[in-house]
Design a protein around this motif. Structure first.
Motif, PDB file in Angstrom:
ATOM      1  N   THR A 466       0.802  -1.260   0.372  1.00  0.00           N
ATOM      2  CA  THR A 466       0.340  -0.227   0.119  1.00  0.00           C
ATOM      3  C   THR A 466       0.965   1.396  -0.009  1.00  0.00           C
ATOM      4  O   THR A 466       1.534   1.508   1.008  1.00  0.00           O
ATOM      5  N   ARG A 467       0.373   2.256  -1.068  1.00  0.00           N
ATOM      6  CA  ARG A 467       2.007   3.465  -1.041  1.00  0.00           C
ATOM      7  C   ARG A 467       1.081   4.058  -0.440  1.00  0.00           C
ATOM      8  O   ARG A 467      -0.207   4.322  -0.296  1.00  0.00           O
ATOM      9  N   PRO A 468       1.927   5.039   0.652  1.00  0.00           N
ATOM     10  CA  PRO A 468       1.033   6.363   1.410  1.00  0.00           C
ATOM     11  C   PRO A 468       0.276   7.612   0.182  1.00  0.00           C
ATOM     12  O   PRO A 468       1.068   7.576  -0.824  1.00  0.00           O
ATOM     13  N   GLU A 469      -0.073   7.634   0.589  1.00  0.00           N
ATOM     14  CA  GLU A 469      -1.018   9.159   0.380  1.00  0.00           C
ATOM     15  C   GLU A 469      -0.220  10.017  -0.253  1.00  0.00           C
ATOM     16  O   GLU A 469       0.359  10.611   1.003  1.00  0.00           O
ATOM     17  N   GLY A 470      -0.045  10.642  -1.203  1.00  0.00           N
ATOM     18  CA  GLY A 470       0.262  12.596  -1.350  1.00  0.00           C
ATOM     19  C   GLY A 470       1.278  12.219  -1.958  1.00  0.00           C
ATOM     20  O   GLY A 470       1.765  11.116  -2.221  1.00  0.00           O
ATOM     21  N   GLU A 471       2.431  13.838  -1.788  1.00  0.00           N
ATOM     22  CA  GLU A 471       3.821  13.775  -2.109  1.00  0.00           C
ATOM     23  C   GLU A 471       4.487  13.179  -0.941  1.00  0.00           C
ATOM     24  O   GLU A 471       4.583  13.995  -0.250  1.00  0.00           O
ATOM     25  N   LEU A 472       5.455  12.212  -2.143  1.00  0.00           N
ATOM     26  CA  LEU A 472       6.733  11.884  -0.384  1.00  0.00           C
ATOM     27  C   LEU A 472       7.850  12.728  -1.022  1.00  0.00           C
ATOM     28  O   LEU A 472       8.771  12.702   0.142  1.00  0.00           O
ATOM     29  N   VAL A 473       7.886  13.704  -1.820  1.00  0.00           N
ATOM     30  CA  VAL A 473       9.165  14.125  -1.656  1.00  0.00           C
ATOM     31  C   VAL A 473       8.941  15.280  -1.765  1.00  0.00           C
ATOM     32  O   VAL A 473       8.103  15.905  -2.998  1.00  0.00           O
ATOM     33  N   PRO A 474      10.122  16.631  -1.747  1.00  0.00           N
ATOM     34  CA  PRO A 474      10.108  17.669  -2.495  1.00  0.00           C
ATOM     35  C   PRO A 474       9.818  17.995  -3.587  1.00  0.00           C
ATOM     36  O   PRO A 474      10.501  17.473  -4.102  1.00  0.00           O
ATOM     37  N   VAL A 475       9.701  18.899  -4.495  1.00  0.00           N
ATOM     38  CA  VAL A 475       9.263  19.781  -5.338  1.00  0.00           C
ATOM     39  C   VAL A 475      11.105  20.900  -5.118  1.00  0.00           C
ATOM     40  O   VAL A 475      11.128  21.444  -4.552  1.00  0.00           O
ATOM     41  N   VAL A 476      12.301  20.089  -6.341  1.00  0.00           N
ATOM     42  CA  VAL A 476      13.503  20.776  -5.465  1.00  0.00           C
ATOM     43  C   VAL A 476      13.279  21.234  -8.029  1.00  0.00           C
ATOM     44  O   VAL A 476      14.694  22.653  -7.184  1.00  0.00           O
ATOM     45  N   LEU A 477      13.192  21.595  -8.416  1.00  0.00           N
ATOM     46  CA  LEU A 477      13.427  22.199  -9.280  1.00  0.00           C
ATOM     47  C   LEU A 477      12.091  22.280 -10.109  1.00  0.00           C
ATOM     48  O   LEU A 477      10.777  21.286 -10.341  1.00  0.00           O
ATOM     49  N   ASN A 478      11.955  23.908 -10.638  1.00  0.00           N
ATOM     50  CA  ASN A 478      10.262  24.372 -11.304  1.00  0.00           C
ATOM     51  C   ASN A 478      10.494  25.536 -11.895  1.00  0.00           C
ATOM     52  O   ASN A 478      11.374  26.086 -11.209  1.00  0.00           O
ATOM     53  N   ASP A 479      11.315  24.992 -13.329  1.00  0.00           N
ATOM     54  CA  ASP A 479      11.892  26.177 -14.065  1.00  0.00           C
ATOM     55  C   ASP A 479      11.193  26.291 -15.386  1.00  0.00           C
ATOM     56  O   ASP A 479      10.907  25.487 -15.864  1.00  0.00           O
TER      57      ASP A 479
END
Length: 764
Positions: A466-479
């Motif tokens: 069962t995968r945990p809900e939501g994003e598990l790691v942060p956004v590191v790049l948005n460009d």
């Protein structure tokens, strides 16, 4: 219909195998040109410059194979065309059956991760395929394949700095036709293909094709901790289908709608451990096609596309064409990097790609000149997620598990305008001028981080997870970033006589800049790559029996994009950076020769030689901050110095039909699989292929026996290396320092072993 079929079979039996220069045979040209008669070299028509032309009049290095020649050789996949095109690599990538690794003249793209741009453009009926997943196309309802070597920066433009591969399907004749083929072969191969067309009215036709392609594995997964799963390795399970509608309301108008879908349910490919694991007691397998895995063996590649073409012949010499298309590609996959039965370095991943293209094209020919001009638009989104599971390493740190998850999307828009024309300077001299303006815009989002657990892309990826809900790691790049460039082509041609042409050209190729899909920080995008290419060539027919097409080339590949792995505090770090670090140069020669010895016997050769080297690879010392050149550690990958194919075809006529014998020997010199400090090198090897085909005189039955890789050569076509030579003795290749995951991960993937197949077909 029967007469037409018999004519095509007879033409096949008596014309050139021409593996080097291929063959696209036109009945009209065969009757109009004396040298296309049965006892001479054939007229070959290609569309390399987006208009139908005689190959011998096109000042471009082109290899073309038509459907009859591919059928005669038993060619089943577009990757097999590499054997007939000099200095060309078209291979199935590591881990899957459907992902393409393509290099031409040392230019390509090794890493198929989302967001990266290929160096060789793949086209289906003038529709650009933006991603390598699903690009290994099965031969179904095809008219021909063309391989254009060298930058195609004016007419094709989008990421064709190495060249372009064109997959061209058949146009319908308007006759009612139905044909089937069935193939039985080694490893329990069992293929069925059904194709046909039917005239709904005098001007509206429908065509279709469907293929079920199945084969058992060349090997097996020897161990797996997941019960009740298919353990075949290197198997095949593909279903492909196509539907086409063509409408010709008058001589001036032509409309075509196409739909195609391919579903590849073949298992994920397990690699061969070249070194024994230091974390398990499993030995190196006896067969290169055997493997171990701790992942599920299921795999899926779904590709679906639609396109619409409208053509209006405004005058006898002027036409306007509009092509619009949409394609989707979805691929969840399991790649066990370490290939052991425990979770040392497992990478389950998902690729999800969408693209839309539009193109408007104007063709015009006049007295002593012709030109092509148009506008091209691409809107594409390439997304993905992978989980690098390092469970064994995490447990050694008293953690329940350890996973580095990377996900994100790369959205790109490309707009281009192009024009290219050829015009006569005198009776013997002509010139070609072309230019393309391209503007690429990209927006990328990357998520990257460590998860102190064992994580898969979704629930029940493995039973009970069962995968945990939501994003598990942060956004590191948005460009976002954009790039633009003019890419020119200039050439001059000299007709020595009506059968011999010399040409010289300069062309520039442009490959889009891109963001690092594995970025761990907000790093800037890499700039575009540029290739400057010079060619001098000859297209020649000497009498009616010998053809020699020769090209000399030199290219400079600037601002090469490359991923560098950065050292981290532990082997769990997967820090990588993308940058423009390299300059490489290549020079070489390509010769495609055909000799028609007699009406029944033909010899051909395709020879390529290339000298490729990195001239500059700049890096920065992380301690001192100084820039240094490490080009001595780099080699152009997937690029043998020498490739050649020697072939012969003999036609034996009998009372029951024609028997056509084809044999060839294909050689690839040694090459490396990775650019930097490659530990995976494939020694030179040769493949012997043999085919015999029978064509009935009295019916539409055909049969073919095909033996490929007769001597059962073993050769690597892909791999992974996550080890480094021991610094205490770097000359001893038996000593390695473990890499990511803490194990000796040095893996090879191999080309097909010897196969034998029998195909029987009938055309109603």
């Amino acid at each position: 219909m029967h007469n037409n079929k018999s004519f095509r079979m007879k033409l096949l039996a008596l014309s050139v195998a021409a593996a080097c220069s291929g063959a696209v045979y036109s009945a009209e040209e065969a009757s109009d040109k004396e040298k296309a008669e049965d006892d001479g070299v054939p007229v070959i028509t290609v569309t390399a410059r987006k208009t139908s032309e005689n190959l011998q009049e096109v000042p471009v290095a082109v290899t073309a194979l038509n459907n009859l020649e591919m059928e005669a050789r038993g060619i089943e996949l577009i990757t097999e065309v590499q054997q007939y095109s000099p200095n060309t690599t078209l291979q199935k990538s590591r881990g899957t059956n459907s992902t393409m690794t393509a290099f031409i003249r040392g230019v390509g793209q090794q890493d198929p991760l989302w967001g990266y741009e290929p160096g060789v453009g793949i086209y289906i009926d003038d529709v650009y395929i933006a991603r390598p997943q699903g690009a290994v196309l099965d031969i179904l309802n095809i008219e021909r394949v063309e391989v254009l070597r060298g930058p195609q920066g004016t007419l094709y433009g989008k990421n064709t700095i190495g060249g372009a591969v064109k997959y061209i399907t058949k146009e319908m004749t308007g006759d009612a036709e139905l044909g089937f083929k069935t193939t039985l072969g080694s490893y329990n191969q069992r293929d069925v293909k059904l194709t046909g067309q039917y005239p709904i009215t005098d001007s509206l036709y429908v065509g279709f094709g469907a293929a079920s392609l199945k084969r058992d594995g060349f090997g097996e997964f020897l161990q797996s901790d997941i019960p009740n799963q298919d353990r075949e390795n290197y198997n095949k399970d593909v279903f492909a289908s196509r539907v086409t509608l063509e409408y010709r309301p008058s001589d001036e108008f032509f409309f075509r709608f196409k739909w195609d879908k391919t579903e590849d349910d073949s298992n994920s490919k397990g690699g061969y451990r070249l070194l024994p694991s230091i974390l398990t007691n499993a030995p190196v397998p006896d067969s290169v096609y055997d493997s171990y895995t701790s992942l599920p063996t299921w795999n899926l590649v779904e590709v679906e596309g639609v396109s619409f073409t409208a053509q209006w012949d405004l005058t006898e010499n002027t036409s306007l064409k509009y092509v619009v298309s949409s394609r989707d590609n979805y691929s969840p996959t399991n790649i066990d990097f370490d290939n052991t039965a425990i979770r040392i370095f497992d990478v389950p991943a998902v690729y999800d790609d969408k693209q839309e293209t539009q193109e408007i094209q104007l063709n015009h020919s006049g007295d002593g000149y012709n030109f092509v001009a148009g506008y091209y638009y691409l809107n594409a989104e390439s997304c993905g997620l992978f989980d690098a599971i390092l469970e064994e390493f995490g447990q050694s740190l008293s953690l329940p598990g350890l996973t580095r998850e990377v996900s994100g999307c790369s959205h790109s828009q490309s707009n281009a305008a192009y024009a290219q024309g050829s015009f006569d300077l005198s009776q013997d001299w002509s010139m070609t001028l072309g230019v393309r303006y391209t503007n690429d815009e990209k927006h990328a989002v990357v998520r990257n981080g460590l998860i102190f657990d064992t994580v898969y892309p979704w629930s029940n990826w493995v039973p009970g997870y069962t995968r945990p809900e939501g994003e598990l790691v942060p956004v590191v790049l948005n460009d976002s970033e954009d790039w633009s460039r003019f890419t020119p082509r200039i050439g001059v041609e000299y007709s020595y006589n009506e059968d011999v042409m010399f040409f010289a050209s300069y062309a520039e190729g442009f490959k889009s800049g891109t963001f690092n899909p594995r970025a761990s920080t907000a790093e800037p995008a890499a700039d575009p790559e540029v290739v400057d290419s010079f060619e001098i060539g000859m297209k020649s027919d000497w009498g009616r029996n010998f053809r020699a097409n020769v090209t000399l080339f030199a290219l400079e590949h600037k601002d090469r994009q490359y991923i560098s792995v950065l050292p981290g505090e532990t082997s769990a770090d997967l820090n990588q950076r993308l940058g423009n670090i390299g300059l490489s140069e290549s020079t070489g020669i390509e010769a495609e020769l055909t000799y028609v010895s007699s009406r029944n016997l033909t010899f051909d050769a395709a020879i390529g030689f290339i000298d490729s080297d990195f001239k500059e690879v700049l890096d920065t010392d992380p301690v001192t901050g100084e820039t240094f050149d490490k080009s001595d550690r780099f080699t152009i990958s997937n690029t043998p110095e020498l490739t050649f194919n020697l072939g012969a075809k003999y036609t034996m006529e009998s009372s029951v039909g024609d028997f056509v014998f084809n044999t060839s020997y294909y050689y690839r010199d040694d090459y490396v699989l990775f650019e930097e400090d490659s530990l995976l090198t494939q020694d030179g090897y040769g493949l012997v292929n043999f085919s015999v085909n029978w064509y009935s005189y009295t019916s539409n039955w055909t049969a073919g026996l095909h033996i490929k890789n007769l001597t059962d050569e073993e050769y690597k076509i892909g791999g992974y290396q996550f080890v480094t030579p021991d610094p205490s003795d770097p000359t001893n290749v038996s000593l390695y320092t473990p890499g990511l995951g803490g194990d000796n991960t040095l893996i090879g993937y191999y080309g097909d072993p010897r196969t034998i197949s029998l195909t029987v077909g009938y055309q109603f």
